[in-house]
Scaffold this motif. Structure first.
Motif, PDB file in Angstrom:
ATOM      1  N   PHE A  24       3.417  -2.391 -17.038  1.00 49.35           N
ATOM      2  CA  PHE A  24       3.989  -2.430 -15.688  1.00 49.35           C
ATOM      3  C   PHE A  24       3.860  -1.074 -15.004  1.00 49.35           C
ATOM      4  O   PHE A  24       3.490  -0.989 -13.828  1.00 49.35           O
ATOM      5  CB  PHE A  24       5.461  -2.845 -15.740  1.00 49.35           C
ATOM      6  CG  PHE A  24       5.684  -4.323 -15.753  1.00 49.35           C
ATOM      7  CD1 PHE A  24       5.734  -5.048 -14.567  1.00 49.35           C
ATOM      8  CD2 PHE A  24       5.844  -5.007 -16.946  1.00 49.35           C
ATOM      9  CE1 PHE A  24       5.938  -6.416 -14.576  1.00 49.35           C
ATOM     10  CE2 PHE A  24       6.049  -6.378 -16.970  1.00 49.35           C
ATOM     11  CZ  PHE A  24       6.094  -7.088 -15.786  1.00 49.35           C
ATOM     12  N   VAL A  25       4.172   0.005 -15.729  1.00 50.77           N
ATOM     13  CA  VAL A  25       4.111   1.341 -15.120  1.00 50.77           C
ATOM     14  C   VAL A  25       2.663   1.722 -14.813  1.00 50.77           C
ATOM     15  O   VAL A  25       2.375   2.305 -13.761  1.00 50.77           O
ATOM     16  CB  VAL A  25       4.781   2.375 -16.042  1.00 50.77           C
ATOM     17  CG1 VAL A  25       4.577   3.793 -15.501  1.00 50.77           C
ATOM     18  CG2 VAL A  25       6.276   2.086 -16.160  1.00 50.77           C
ATOM     19  N   LEU A  26       1.740   1.371 -15.697  1.00 54.39           N
ATOM     20  CA  LEU A  26       0.333   1.662 -15.434  1.00 54.39           C
ATOM     21  C   LEU A  26      -0.173   0.898 -14.208  1.00 54.39           C
ATOM     22  O   LEU A  26      -0.950   1.425 -13.411  1.00 54.39           O
ATOM     23  CB  LEU A  26      -0.522   1.303 -16.651  1.00 54.39           C
ATOM     24  CG  LEU A  26      -0.449   2.255 -17.846  1.00 54.39           C
ATOM     25  CD1 LEU A  26      -1.220   1.689 -19.031  1.00 54.39           C
ATOM     26  CD2 LEU A  26      -1.008   3.623 -17.472  1.00 54.39           C
ATOM     27  N   GLY A  27       0.280  -0.351 -14.051  1.00 60.43           N
ATOM     28  CA  GLY A  27      -0.208  -1.185 -12.963  1.00 60.43           C
ATOM     29  C   GLY A  27       0.514  -0.988 -11.649  1.00 60.43           C
ATOM     30  O   GLY A  27      -0.090  -1.106 -10.575  1.00 60.43           O
ATOM     31  N   MET A  28       1.819  -0.685 -11.713  1.00 64.63           N
ATOM     32  CA  MET A  28       2.635  -0.626 -10.498  1.00 64.63           C
ATOM     33  C   MET A  28       3.112   0.778 -10.162  1.00 64.63           C
ATOM     34  O   MET A  28       3.647   1.011  -9.080  1.00 64.63           O
ATOM     35  CB  MET A  28       3.845  -1.556 -10.635  1.00 64.63           C
ATOM     36  CG  MET A  28       3.466  -3.014 -10.814  1.00 64.63           C
ATOM     37  SD  MET A  28       4.887  -4.138 -10.911  1.00 64.63           S
ATOM     38  CE  MET A  28       5.585  -4.004  -9.269  1.00 64.63           C
ATOM     39  N   GLY A  29       2.916   1.717 -11.099  1.00 68.15           N
ATOM     40  CA  GLY A  29       3.400   3.069 -10.876  1.00 68.15           C
ATOM     41  C   GLY A  29       4.824   3.242 -11.368  1.00 68.15           C
ATOM     42  O   GLY A  29       5.457   2.308 -11.857  1.00 68.15           O
ATOM     43  N   LYS A  75      -5.228   9.099  -6.606  1.00 70.13           N
ATOM     44  CA  LYS A  75      -5.643   7.714  -6.863  1.00 70.13           C
ATOM     45  C   LYS A  75      -4.814   6.744  -6.027  1.00 70.13           C
ATOM     46  O   LYS A  75      -3.641   6.990  -5.739  1.00 70.13           O
ATOM     47  CB  LYS A  75      -5.483   7.375  -8.351  1.00 70.13           C
ATOM     48  CG  LYS A  75      -6.385   8.194  -9.259  1.00 70.13           C
ATOM     49  CD  LYS A  75      -6.158   7.809 -10.723  1.00 70.13           C
ATOM     50  CE  LYS A  75      -7.055   8.617 -11.647  1.00 70.13           C
ATOM     51  NZ  LYS A  75      -6.805   8.290 -13.073  1.00 70.13           N
ATOM     52  N   THR A  76      -5.442   5.646  -5.642  1.00 70.82           N
ATOM     53  CA  THR A  76      -4.720   4.603  -4.930  1.00 70.82           C
ATOM     54  C   THR A  76      -4.255   3.537  -5.912  1.00 70.82           C
ATOM     55  O   THR A  76      -4.876   3.330  -6.956  1.00 70.82           O
ATOM     56  CB  THR A  76      -5.607   3.942  -3.867  1.00 70.82           C
ATOM     57  OG1 THR A  76      -6.772   3.406  -4.510  1.00 70.82           O
ATOM     58  CG2 THR A  76      -6.029   4.936  -2.812  1.00 70.82           C
ATOM     59  N   ARG A  77      -3.166   2.879  -5.575  1.00 70.12           N
ATOM     60  CA  ARG A  77      -2.651   1.805  -6.416  1.00 70.12           C
ATOM     61  C   ARG A  77      -3.405   0.518  -6.124  1.00 70.12           C
ATOM     62  O   ARG A  77      -3.871   0.290  -5.001  1.00 70.12           O
ATOM     63  CB  ARG A  77      -1.158   1.627  -6.148  1.00 70.12           C
ATOM     64  CG  ARG A  77      -0.453   0.738  -7.156  1.00 70.12           C
ATOM     65  CD  ARG A  77       1.037   0.794  -6.998  1.00 70.12           C
ATOM     66  NE  ARG A  77       1.500   0.182  -5.755  1.00 70.12           N
ATOM     67  CZ  ARG A  77       2.697  -0.376  -5.610  1.00 70.12           C
ATOM     68  NH1 ARG A  77       3.544  -0.398  -6.620  1.00 70.12           N
ATOM     69  NH2 ARG A  77       3.061  -0.905  -4.464  1.00 70.12           N
ATOM     70  N   ALA A  78      -3.551  -0.321  -7.126  1.00 66.51           N
ATOM     71  CA  ALA A  78      -4.225  -1.605  -6.938  1.00 66.51           C
ATOM     72  C   ALA A  78      -3.457  -2.462  -5.936  1.00 66.51           C
ATOM     73  O   ALA A  78      -2.262  -2.266  -5.707  1.00 66.51           O
ATOM     74  CB  ALA A  78      -4.347  -2.334  -8.274  1.00 66.51           C
ATOM     75  N   GLU A  79      -4.152  -3.440  -5.336  1.00 72.19           N
ATOM     76  CA  GLU A  79      -3.523  -4.315  -4.349  1.00 72.19           C
ATOM     77  C   GLU A  79      -2.682  -5.407  -4.985  1.00 72.19           C
ATOM     78  O   GLU A  79      -1.864  -6.037  -4.327  1.00 72.19           O
ATOM     79  CB  GLU A  79      -4.593  -4.956  -3.464  1.00 72.19           C
ATOM     80  CG  GLU A  79      -5.349  -3.947  -2.600  1.00 72.19           C
ATOM     81  CD  GLU A  79      -6.412  -4.616  -1.753  1.00 72.19           C
ATOM     82  OE1 GLU A  79      -6.654  -5.832  -1.953  1.00 72.19           O
ATOM     83  OE2 GLU A  79      -6.992  -3.944  -0.892  1.00 72.19           O
ATOM     84  N   SER A  80      -2.896  -5.652  -6.294  1.00 77.09           N
ATOM     85  CA  SER A  80      -2.140  -6.692  -6.984  1.00 77.09           C
ATOM     86  C   SER A  80      -1.995  -6.325  -8.455  1.00 77.09           C
ATOM     87  O   SER A  80      -2.684  -5.419  -8.959  1.00 77.09           O
ATOM     88  CB  SER A  80      -2.826  -8.056  -6.846  1.00 77.09           C
ATOM     89  OG  SER A  80      -4.110  -8.020  -7.443  1.00 77.09           O
ATOM     90  N   THR A  95       0.845  -1.189   0.000  1.00 82.26           N
ATOM     91  CA  THR A  95       0.000   0.000   0.000  1.00 82.26           C
ATOM     92  C   THR A  95       0.880   1.238   0.000  1.00 82.26           C
ATOM     93  O   THR A  95       1.786   1.378   0.828  1.00 82.26           O
ATOM     94  CB  THR A  95      -0.913   0.012   1.235  1.00 82.26           C
ATOM     95  OG1 THR A  95      -1.702  -1.185   1.229  1.00 82.26           O
ATOM     96  CG2 THR A  95      -1.819   1.223   1.228  1.00 82.26           C
ATOM     97  N   LEU A  96       0.606   2.145  -0.950  1.00 80.20           N
ATOM     98  CA  LEU A  96       1.365   3.386  -1.052  1.00 80.20           C
ATOM     99  C   LEU A  96       0.433   4.576  -0.838  1.00 80.20           C
ATOM    100  O   LEU A  96      -0.783   4.456  -0.987  1.00 80.20           O
ATOM    101  CB  LEU A  96       2.021   3.490  -2.440  1.00 80.20           C
ATOM    102  CG  LEU A  96       3.098   2.461  -2.778  1.00 80.20           C
ATOM    103  CD1 LEU A  96       3.614   2.710  -4.186  1.00 80.20           C
ATOM    104  CD2 LEU A  96       4.249   2.515  -1.782  1.00 80.20           C
ATOM    105  N   PRO A  97       0.993   5.755  -0.506  1.00 79.40           N
ATOM    106  CA  PRO A  97       0.155   6.956  -0.387  1.00 79.40           C
ATOM    107  C   PRO A  97      -0.530   7.276  -1.715  1.00 79.40           C
ATOM    108  O   PRO A  97      -0.122   6.799  -2.778  1.00 79.40           O
ATOM    109  CB  PRO A  97       1.162   8.049  -0.001  1.00 79.40           C
ATOM    110  CG  PRO A  97       2.349   7.324   0.548  1.00 79.40           C
ATOM    111  CD  PRO A  97       2.398   6.017  -0.166  1.00 79.40           C
ATOM    112  N   LEU A  98      -1.560   8.087  -1.673  1.00 77.21           N
ATOM    113  CA  LEU A  98      -2.248   8.503  -2.890  1.00 77.21           C
ATOM    114  C   LEU A  98      -1.265   9.189  -3.833  1.00 77.21           C
ATOM    115  O   LEU A  98      -0.337   9.888  -3.398  1.00 77.21           O
ATOM    116  CB  LEU A  98      -3.388   9.474  -2.554  1.00 77.21           C
ATOM    117  CG  LEU A  98      -4.506   8.936  -1.648  1.00 77.21           C
ATOM    118  CD1 LEU A  98      -5.527  10.022  -1.380  1.00 77.21           C
ATOM    119  CD2 LEU A  98      -5.172   7.720  -2.272  1.00 77.21           C
ATOM    120  N   ASP A  99      -1.456   8.975  -5.150  1.00 74.93           N
ATOM    121  CA  ASP A  99      -0.586   9.646  -6.114  1.00 74.93           C
ATOM    122  C   ASP A  99      -1.032  11.100  -6.296  1.00 74.93           C
ATOM    123  O   ASP A  99      -1.943  11.592  -5.614  1.00 74.93           O
ATOM    124  CB  ASP A  99      -0.560   8.888  -7.442  1.00 74.93           C
ATOM    125  CG  ASP A  99      -1.920   8.860  -8.139  1.00 74.93           C
ATOM    126  OD1 ASP A  99      -2.814   9.659  -7.771  1.00 74.93           O
ATOM    127  OD2 ASP A  99      -2.095   8.034  -9.063  1.00 74.93           O
TER     128      ASP A  99
END
Length: 213
Positions: free
Chosen positions: A147-152, A130-135, A122-126
């Motif tokens: 990868f960048v879209l899914g993991m940041g 928006k929050t990052r997905a859990e998986s 779990t990361l802080p809001l961007d």
């Protein structure tokens, strides 16, 4: 199951969960002997390489254990080895018109489970709130852009410099997740690698204990 590979970190070579995972991979490729690794031992690291499973496992010696070079499995001290890294491989077919002479032949085949699901911390809001997905789910076709879209944005990245015939592919690391990805194909190498890298599919995913700030 999300994070199945990540949950193997810290296991011993003889752990039931690890053995069951490797046997399930061997069943998928219908090659029972695929579950028998090539072992490379060194005083500070022991590698179990499963070429026909697209899998390499790194064990770190603990409790002061320093394995000799070139040991067999039965000569290793299982209780003094701890799983510290997992590499899975992807060997996509060359694209039409690709320069086959530049492609380095990997001894590994493609890891036989798809999708591979990674658990993300779990990361802080961007910046956009928006929050990052859990998986994040990965298939053999997953690209750098995916990868960048899914993991940041990655914490570190490199590679891709120099002439495409002699440079390493671009790579990205998400240290807090314990994930590093090296990308393959023509798009991942050469002076314009970072412009074209968004279309490069992954070549190696390395999973390791997440790094703390």
């Amino acid at each position: 199951m999300a994070g199945e590979l990540q949950q193997l970190l810290g296991h011993k070579p003889s752990s039931t969960g690890l053995i069951e995972h490797i046997l399930s991979l061997a069943a998928k490729v219908s090659t029972p002997e695929a579950a028998v690794p090539e072992i490379k031992s060194y005083p500070d690291a022991v590698y179990f390489n499963y070429y026909s499973l697209g899998l390499s496992i790194l064990y770190k010696p603990i409790n002061g254990y320093k394995p000799k070079t070139g040991l067999n499995h039965e000569d290793l001290q299982d209780d003094n080895l701890e799983l510290d890294g997992i590499d899975i491989y992807n060997v996509p077919a060359p694209k039409a018109g690709a320069n086959a002479s530049r492609a380095t032949k990997s001894p590994y085949t493609t890891y036989p489970i798809s999708p591979v699901v990674l658990t993300l911390v779990t990361l802080p809001l961007d910046k956009e709130g928006k929050t990052r997905a859990e998986s994040f789910s990965i298939t053999p076709e997953t690209t750098g852009k995916d990868f960048v879209l899914g993991m940041g944005e990655p914490d570190r990245k490199g590679g891709g410099a120099g002439p495409s015939s002699g440079s390493i592919g671009i790579w990205c690391e998400w240290a807090k997740d314990g994930v590093m990805v090296e990308f393959g194909g023509e798009e991942s190498r050469g002076p314009q690698a970072w412009e074209r890298g968004k279309d490069a599919v992954w070549k190696v995913i390395s999973i390791f204990p997440p790094k703390k700030d």
